[in-house]
Write a protein that holds these residues in place. Structure first.
Motif, PDB file in Angstrom:
ATOM      1  N   PHE A 170       0.827  -1.204   0.000  1.00 25.45           N
ATOM      2  CA  PHE A 170       0.000   0.000   0.000  1.00 25.45           C
ATOM      3  C   PHE A 170       0.866   1.261   0.000  1.00 25.45           C
ATOM      4  O   PHE A 170       0.664   2.163  -0.807  1.00 25.45           O
ATOM      5  N   TYR A 174       0.550   1.092  -4.151  1.00 20.18           N
ATOM      6  CA  TYR A 174      -0.796   1.590  -4.425  1.00 20.18           C
ATOM      7  C   TYR A 174      -0.897   3.109  -4.265  1.00 20.18           C
ATOM      8  O   TYR A 174      -1.325   3.813  -5.189  1.00 20.18           O
ATOM      9  N   LEU A 201      -5.792  -1.470   0.689  1.00 17.53           N
ATOM     10  CA  LEU A 201      -5.546  -2.892   0.498  1.00 17.53           C
ATOM     11  C   LEU A 201      -5.925  -3.735   1.713  1.00 17.53           C
ATOM     12  O   LEU A 201      -5.649  -4.934   1.745  1.00 17.53           O
ATOM     13  N   VAL A 225      -8.918  -3.803  -4.273  1.00 12.43           N
ATOM     14  CA  VAL A 225      -9.041  -2.637  -5.149  1.00 12.43           C
ATOM     15  C   VAL A 225     -10.313  -2.730  -5.982  1.00 12.43           C
ATOM     16  O   VAL A 225     -11.054  -1.747  -6.142  1.00 12.43           O
ATOM     17  N   SER A 265       1.582  -7.146  -6.648  1.00 10.24           N
ATOM     18  CA  SER A 265       1.551  -5.816  -7.259  1.00 10.24           C
ATOM     19  C   SER A 265       1.012  -5.862  -8.683  1.00 10.24           C
ATOM     20  O   SER A 265       0.332  -4.921  -9.125  1.00 10.24           O
ATOM     21  N   VAL A 268      -2.817  -6.138  -8.251  1.00 11.59           N
ATOM     22  CA  VAL A 268      -3.344  -4.888  -7.702  1.00 11.59           C
ATOM     23  C   VAL A 268      -3.280  -3.781  -8.749  1.00 11.59           C
ATOM     24  O   VAL A 268      -4.247  -3.030  -8.948  1.00 11.59           O
ATOM     25  N   GLY A 269      -2.136  -3.681  -9.439  1.00  4.97           N
ATOM     26  CA  GLY A 269      -2.000  -2.656 -10.470  1.00  4.97           C
ATOM     27  C   GLY A 269      -2.981  -2.841 -11.603  1.00  4.97           C
ATOM     28  O   GLY A 269      -3.597  -1.878 -12.077  1.00  4.97           O
ATOM     29  N   LEU A 272      -6.468  -1.750 -10.436  1.00  5.95           N
ATOM     30  CA  LEU A 272      -6.570  -0.300 -10.333  1.00  5.95           C
ATOM     31  C   LEU A 272      -6.621   0.355 -11.711  1.00  5.95           C
ATOM     32  O   LEU A 272      -7.464   1.226 -11.976  1.00  5.95           O
TER      33      LEU A 272
END
Length: 372
Positions: A170, A174, A201, A225, A265, A268-269, A272
């Motif tokens: 995070f 993020y 997160l 996310v 990551s 998450v990326g 997002l």
């Protein structure tokens, strides 16, 4: 201690109060993997839930067949209205395939399978099982906003343990990535909303069941996310709140290796960036890694001073190395593999429950070979 309001309503924990909340109308979803079996953190979570007495507890379980019987027996030892949904059996796999929903397994897929059952209650709470400091008050705090004018609430907490700062994905990925996107799109309400959550997160959230039923769900580590983005679409900025859960101690992950922060990551990326694109943000992907890196490195400098101010150890060079690792994960999100909202799924929660129950019975009897 502070009392600052963010773009989303922020409920602070100023003391040890226990807010009144509709726990008797809530289902609590607690995803587990085989590593949680009989662990101290999971034991604490379940024991605290016993004292809370929710309407229902659903445990989506990801574990090999030869561990299912012992795991269910252990879970059955708690005085809870608990249902285990084994996510890895052949009948469940066939159901998903028949509905065109087979694909990558992960935490998000497990939670989605359990949500179908949880939606039978008025409210749904989702949280992790690896929290050493877990308290029944977390559920009450998450539910309180739902009985007071909000439709979605998100938990937040500081990750300060063992004399150092955690929450690295995070802090170092993020938050600076959202900041980099906002710098190029300052007019975006969606990005302002995504930046307002103090620990985006965190795995802890609660919502009204009809709201949760409208959420498409990320299959893997982009779950948190994706949930925030889905909540924005369902309830808007003014329908969301975030809640201070106070002290929180989690397990920690390595940066590299399977299920490490580097792999996380990428998920998450992707979650997002896909959500940003769906809300009118068109990132400059060629320059975005460098823009992110510049922002993240400035955050490293700030965290170094913050750590020194508080007498914490801080590995500035190690954190910069993480920034470089995360920058390499920034890319267009690729194919959309999200699971559909339960309100639109061509699959019934009852069918999933029946299949998972039959699979677990066969696994306990040694009739399922290996990890299906």
């Amino acid at each position: 201690m502070e009392y600052v309001q963010e773009r989303v309503a922020t409920l602070h924990a100023f003391g040890d109060g226990s807010p009144d909340a509709p726990t008797d109308r809530a289902a609590v979803v607690v995803p587990m993997t085989e590593r949680e079996y009989a662990g101290l953190a999971a034991e604490r979570v379940l024991s605290e839930l016993e004292a809370l007495d929710p309407a229902r507890v659903v445990v989506p379980l990801r574990a090999p067949a030869d561990r299912v019987g012992a795991f269910r027996e252990w879970l059955d030892g708690f005085e809870l209205p608990l249902e285990t949904v084994w996510c890895d059996g052949p009948r469940v796999a066939d159901l998903l395939a028949d509905a065109g929903l087979d694909g990558e397994r992960g935490k998000g897929r497990d939670v989605w399978l359990a949500l179908g059952r949880a939606l039978e209650e008025e409210y749904v709470v989702v949280h992790d099982a690896d929290t050493k400091s877990y308290s029944r008050e977390y559920v009450r705090r998450l539910l309180f906003p739902l009985a007071n004018g909000f439709d979605f609430s998100k938990g937040y907490y500081a990750r300060v343990e063992n004399g150092q700062l955690y929450g690295r994905l995070f802090r170092l990925f993020y938050a600076p990535l959202v900041r980099a996107l906002r710098d190029g799109h300052p007019e975006s309400e969606f990005l302002e909303y995504m930046a307002a959550f103090r620990y985006a997160l965190a795995g802890e959230f609660a919502a009204a069941s009809d709201v949760v039923a409208s959420f498409p769900v990320q299959r893997t580590w982009g779950l948190e996310v994706g949930t925030l983005a889905a909540a924005y679409d369902a309830v808007g900025v003014d329908g969301a709140a975030q809640v201070d859960l106070g002290s929180y101690e989690h397990d920690h992950r390595a940066v590299s290796g399977p299920t490490g922060l580097s792999d996380m990551s990428r998920s998450v990326g992707a979650a997002l960036l896909r959500a940003a694109g769906e809300h009118g943000v068109d990132p400059e992907y060629e320059s975005l890694p460098d823009t992110y890196r510049a922002v993240a490195e400035s955050y490293v400098d700030r965290y170094a001073v913050d750590a020194e101010f508080n007498g914490l150890s801080y590995d500035r060079s190690g954190e910069r190395e993480q920034v470089d690792t995360y920058a390499a994960s920034i890319a267009p999100p690729g194919a959309d593999t999200r699971l559909p909202p339960w309100s639109e799924a061509d699959l019934s929660p009852a069918a999933v429950a029946d299949a998972a129950r039959a699979d677990a019975r066969d696994a306990a009897n040694g009739e399922v070979a290996g990890d299906e």
